[in-house]
Enzyme design. Structure first.
Site, PDB file in Angstrom:
ATOM      1  N   TRP A 233       0.848  -1.190   0.000  1.00  0.00           N
ATOM      2  CA  TRP A 233       0.000   0.000   0.000  1.00  0.00           C
ATOM      3  C   TRP A 233       0.890   1.249   0.000  1.00  0.00           C
ATOM      4  CZ3 TRP A 233      -0.849   3.554   4.246  1.00  0.00           C
ATOM      5  CH2 TRP A 233      -1.845   4.506   3.967  1.00  0.00           C
TER       6      TRP A 233
ATOM      7  N   ASP B   7     -15.749  12.376  -2.077  1.00  0.00           N
ATOM      8  CA  ASP B   7     -15.227  11.046  -1.712  1.00  0.00           C
ATOM      9  C   ASP B   7     -16.064  10.443  -0.590  1.00  0.00           C
ATOM     10  OD1 ASP B   7     -12.976   9.002  -0.866  1.00  0.00           O
ATOM     11  OD2 ASP B   7     -12.235   9.933  -2.695  1.00  0.00           O
ATOM     12  N   ASP B   8     -15.490   9.552   0.140  1.00  0.00           N
ATOM     13  CA  ASP B   8     -16.125   8.785   1.218  1.00  0.00           C
ATOM     14  C   ASP B   8     -16.831   9.703   2.238  1.00  0.00           C
ATOM     15  OD1 ASP B   8     -16.712   6.855   3.031  1.00  0.00           O
ATOM     16  OD2 ASP B   8     -14.651   6.233   3.412  1.00  0.00           O
TER      17      ASP B   8
ATOM     18  N   ARG C 118     -10.389  -2.907   7.860  1.00  0.00           N
ATOM     19  CA  ARG C 118     -10.849  -1.510   7.922  1.00  0.00           C
ATOM     20  C   ARG C 118     -12.287  -1.469   8.475  1.00  0.00           C
ATOM     21  NH1 ARG C 118     -11.864   3.272   3.526  1.00  0.00           N
ATOM     22  NH2 ARG C 118     -10.398   4.749   4.370  1.00  0.00           N
TER      23      ARG C 118
ATOM     24  N   LYS D  99     -15.998   7.037  -8.468  1.00  0.00           N
ATOM     25  CA  LYS D  99     -14.758   6.410  -7.983  1.00  0.00           C
ATOM     26  C   LYS D  99     -15.192   5.155  -7.239  1.00  0.00           C
ATOM     27  CE  LYS D  99     -10.854   7.322  -4.844  1.00  0.00           C
ATOM     28  NZ  LYS D  99     -10.298   8.345  -3.944  1.00  0.00           N
ATOM     29  N   TRP D 100     -14.846   3.991  -7.787  1.00  0.00           N
ATOM     30  CA  TRP D 100     -15.317   2.692  -7.274  1.00  0.00           C
ATOM     31  C   TRP D 100     -14.208   2.079  -6.431  1.00  0.00           C
ATOM     32  CZ3 TRP D 100     -19.568  -0.444  -9.615  1.00  0.00           C
ATOM     33  CH2 TRP D 100     -19.642  -1.730  -9.063  1.00  0.00           C
ATOM     34  N   ASP D 101     -14.373   2.160  -5.129  1.00  0.00           N
ATOM     35  CA  ASP D 101     -13.306   1.742  -4.217  1.00  0.00           C
ATOM     36  C   ASP D 101     -13.525   0.310  -3.730  1.00  0.00           C
ATOM     37  OD1 ASP D 101     -11.027   2.037  -2.695  1.00  0.00           O
ATOM     38  OD2 ASP D 101     -11.649   3.932  -1.809  1.00  0.00           O
TER      39      ASP D 101
ATOM     40  N   ASN E   5     -11.739  -1.694  -0.327  1.00  0.00           N
ATOM     41  CA  ASN E   5     -10.684  -1.484   0.660  1.00  0.00           C
ATOM     42  C   ASN E   5     -10.351  -2.658   1.570  1.00  0.00           C
ATOM     43  OD1 ASN E   5      -9.691   1.250   0.302  1.00  0.00           O
ATOM     44  ND2 ASN E   5     -11.786   1.881   0.720  1.00  0.00           N
TER      45      ASN E   5
ATOM     46  N   CYS F  71     -10.473   1.736  -7.895  1.00  0.00           N
ATOM     47  CA  CYS F  71      -9.560   2.069  -6.802  1.00  0.00           C
ATOM     48  C   CYS F  71      -9.634   0.909  -5.824  1.00  0.00           C
ATOM     49  CB  CYS F  71     -10.056   3.363  -6.158  1.00  0.00           C
ATOM     50  SG  CYS F  71      -9.233   3.837  -4.631  1.00  0.00           S
TER      51      CYS F  71
ATOM     52  N   ASP G 284      -2.614   5.527  -3.129  1.00  0.00           N
ATOM     53  CA  ASP G 284      -2.960   6.530  -2.119  1.00  0.00           C
ATOM     54  C   ASP G 284      -1.773   7.425  -1.813  1.00  0.00           C
ATOM     55  OD1 ASP G 284      -5.598   6.000  -1.752  1.00  0.00           O
ATOM     56  OD2 ASP G 284      -5.332   4.682  -0.017  1.00  0.00           O
TER      57      ASP G 284
END
Ligand code: GLA
Length: 715
Positions: free
Chosen positions: A201, A368-369, A445, A478-480, A482, A520, A542
């Site tokens: 990362w 974003d988030d 997370r 934006k398709w994340d 995590n 992402c 990131d």
């Protein structure tokens, strides 16, 4: 005609390469050649007869009835199995009803046709306007009735061959597939070096070379994602190969889940490369009448070094893997609020950022988030894709309209494959996450993953994401993603999850063709060719710190086109106090890909605002060349204290020449440029240079420690 078949020999020709294999003893598929193009008709089967002689009594005979005594271990196989004495990593491994894993496939038939078939449920390169010709070779295991169809598509002009394998169970019993590699190639010799794009990362896709020799090198991911740690791409190259000379054989897997790429050098002097889904935690029950499709491998050869091989990948990925209206369109310059506000924002705050962005000429603002459910931190609400009532009391449309009124487009973040344990969705459907009965549900997370192997879960996600996209003028997503997959119920779940994810993506990109999707995964944890089929660009990492970014973008360029790399100047990395140093370098690095900012531009001073405006104006002038030009790598940050590359398109060339340390040196350097027209003159900073001089003598780079961007225009 790029595919020629004579005397049971298959000759696949691209613009500069040949790939040849044959049927031996009317049964076995044997690899003969991959390399520089044969212009003439050649019959290489003599080579099989002379080369593949029985050498060692301890290995079993391959074909005792033949006049030649082959041993399986001594042959170069186009398709290899367990049993028969080939002890290298097999292309295929399965368990049959009687408990055995022995397979015996024999050549059955072939056909050739124009175009390229779609792969069932999987991303793949595609034919447009007749650029590909396809060969299918069918092998059959007579005892079990299992057929393997090896599919080769030749993109002659793109200088690329793709391969995949389809299994059809035409027998009477179900078969447990244990390993289904997409392709394997047996090379003569073991003196190769192998490139692996490894990392972690915030430090993805570092270039690492290792010698193959007589070892087994495995590049893999077991995480359910293609991963930060290793990328589904490798290059096998001759020892002396460099950027602009020597043989380079690339293999890129069009797959985003757990993968495996193995190089095995053997004592008999061969090297086998096999690539496909990771067999480590894979198995698949193939019932009578069912088929299984492997992902595709894209193979590119160059005898003029690594850079040409990379440019082949760039072109085919850009033009025949990416799809949709954004494929050929310049990508918008955007400002994302993540590094500026995190999840702590209001509608007015985003409007302030948008105002400042509009003032300096940006084209899009991305929220974003943190805009959904009760998401004020990462403990909650994934899966609850409805608007956060306190942060956006007037709904998304109100914010989007205000942003649009300033002449800016609006983009939104999602993480559709996830579910928080603290969410309405989880409370309603605790069984919808991937889990193993009786085992702990490991959170990453603070979140779990949705079981997208289930149709009802896919349908739900398609619906809720669609509802939001229809609720306002959202022009970018934006398709994340995590976290990794930890506890699966069985060994087919990871691949089924991947198929479900692809299904959801396909449904959404088809339903919203005017939305630009960017993938992402905690930065660049799923930067692979599979994702590019659905989303033409990816959040590269990131990490927005300039020097690390130089390495990341440089490494990424070995396989992936610049148009697929999103690169932003981030607040975290530069801080405002260092504006004239690292900020400038950060901007120059970010301008080397799809340019944007991640900071609250409303906090900038007037001078700083002017500076950002300057970057935006400069980028507009070079955007087409940067995103869609031919890329030439000049100085590797992995081998030198510099990081330099350039792009050339039509009458413009853009050179990025950076230093990877701030250490002062007295040394000026002369960079020999590439890809220019030797018969033309170029203007750069009001001086005129001959193309030939710039390429043979070079261009002088100052000795400071900053990043540099130079623009050359033909006169
Ligand atoms: C991931 C992404 C970031 C940001 C955060 C939001 O880490 O890589 O860019 O979107 O998630 O939670």
């Amino acid at each position: 005609m790029s595919i020629e078949i004579k005397n049971n020999q298959f000759h696949l020709r691209t613009k500069t390469s040949s790939y040849i294999f044959c049927v031996l003893s009317d049964r076995y598929l044997v690899h003969l050649y991959w390399g520089e193009k044969f212009e003439n008709d050649v019959d290489l089967k003599y080579n099989a007869d002379e080369y593949y002689r029985w050498r060692c009594g301890t290995y079993p005979f391959y074909d005792e009835n033949s006049t030649n005594l082959y041993t399986t271990y001594d042959l170069r196989h186009e398709f290899s199995v367990v049993g028969g004495g080939d002890f290298r990593i097999p292309t295929f491994d399965a368990k049959y009803k009687n408990g055995s894993t022995v397979s015996e496939f024999e050549f059955e038939s072939y056909k050739v046709y124009d175009g390229k078939p779609k792969l069932c449920s999987l991303p793949a390169t595609y034919d447009e306007g007749g650029d590909a010709e396809t060969l299918e070779v069918v092998l059959c295991d007579k005892l079990t009735g299992l057929k393997a169809t090896l599919v080769y598509s030749v993109f002659e002009e793109y200088d690329v061959i793709t391969r995949s394998i389809r299994y059809d169970n035409c027998g009477n019993d179900s078969i447990l597939l244990k390993s289904c590699q997409s392709a394997s190639v047996d090379f003569i010799g073991t003196d190769y070096k192998l490139l692996n794009l490894q990392g972690e990362w915030c430090n993805e896709r570092s270039v690492e070379w290792q010698k193959v020799g007589h070892s087994i090198i495995n590049i893999d991911s077991k995480t359910g994602m293609s991963s930060h740690a290793r990328n589904p791409f490798l290059v096998l190259a001759d020892e002396n190969t460099d950027e602009y000379s020597g043989n380079a054989y690339g293999m890129a897997l069009v797959y985003s889940g757990s993968f495996s790429m193995t190089a095995e050098g053997t004592s008999f002097g061969y090297t086998r490369i096999a690539a496909g889904i990771n067999p480590y935690d894979f198995e698949w029950d193939l019932d009578k009448g069912e088929s299984f499709q492997t992902p595709e491998v894209v193979m590119a050869f160059s005898n003029t070094g690594l850079n040409d091989m990379s440019r082949r990948y760039h072109k085919i990925f850009r033009e025949r893997l990416c799809r949709g209206k954004f494929r050929d369109m310049p990508r918008p310059m955007l400002v994302n609020n993540w590094e500026a506000t995190g999840a702590d924002f209001t509608e007015d705050k985003i409007v302030d950022i948008a105002k400042a962005a509009a003032k300096v000429g940006f084209e899009m603002v991305v929220l974003d988030d943190g805009w959904f459910g009760k998401r004020d931190n990462d403990l909650t609400s994934l899966g609850d894709w409805y608007v956060h009532k306190t942060k956006l009391p007037k709904g998304l449309a109100s914010l989007v309209n205000r942003v649009n009124e300033m002449g800016l487009k609006f983009g939104l973040w999602f993480e559709p494959e996830m579910i928080s344990a603290d969410s309405d969705l989880y409370r309603a459907h605790p069984d919808w996450c991937i889990h193993c009965d009786g085992r702990r549900r490991t959170e990453g997370r603070h979140q779990l993953m949705l079981d997208l192997s289930r149709d009802e879960v896919c349908d739900y996600i398609i619906k809720v994401v669609s509802d939001i996209l229809e609720s306002a003028n959202i022009e970018y997503v934006k398709w994340d993603c995590n976290r990794n997959i930890t506890e699966t119920q069985n060994n087919s779940q990871k691949h089924k999850f991947m198929l479900g994810t692809y299904k959801v993506m396909e449904a959404l990109v088809t339903k919203f063709p005017d939305v630009l999707f960017e993938s992402c995964a905690s930065g660049g944890g799923r930067f692979d060719a599979g994702m590019l089929y659905y989303m033409p660009q990816t959040w590269t990492s990131d990490c927005t710190e300039a020097v690390t970014r130089m390495h990341i973008q440089y490494g990424t360029s070995f396989a992936y086109p610049v148009s697929s790399m999103a690169a932003h100047v981030g607040k975290m990395a530069v801080g405002f106090d260092k504006f004239n140093g690292p900020m400038d370098t950060s901007a120059k690095v970010a301008m080397g890909a799809n340019f944007g900012f991640e900071m609250d531009l409303s906090e900038l001073s007037e001078t700083e605002t002017e500076q950002v405006k300057g970057y935006v104006e400069q980028y507009k002038l070079v955007r087409e060349t940067v995103q869609f030009g031919e890329l030439y790598r000049l100085e590797s940050p992995f081998e030198t204290p510099y990081a330099s590359w350039m792009m050339v398109k039509d009458n413009q060339a853009v050179l990025f020449a950076h230093k990877t340390s701030t250490r002062n040196t007295v040394e000026k350097r002369q960079l020999k440029l590439k890809g220019l027209d030797k018969n033309k003159q170029y203007r750069c900073n009001d001086k005129i240079y001959d193309g030939e001089t710039l390429m043979k003598l070079g261009f002088v780079i100052p000795q400071d420690s900053k990043g540099h961007m130079y623009v050359f225009e033909t006169i």
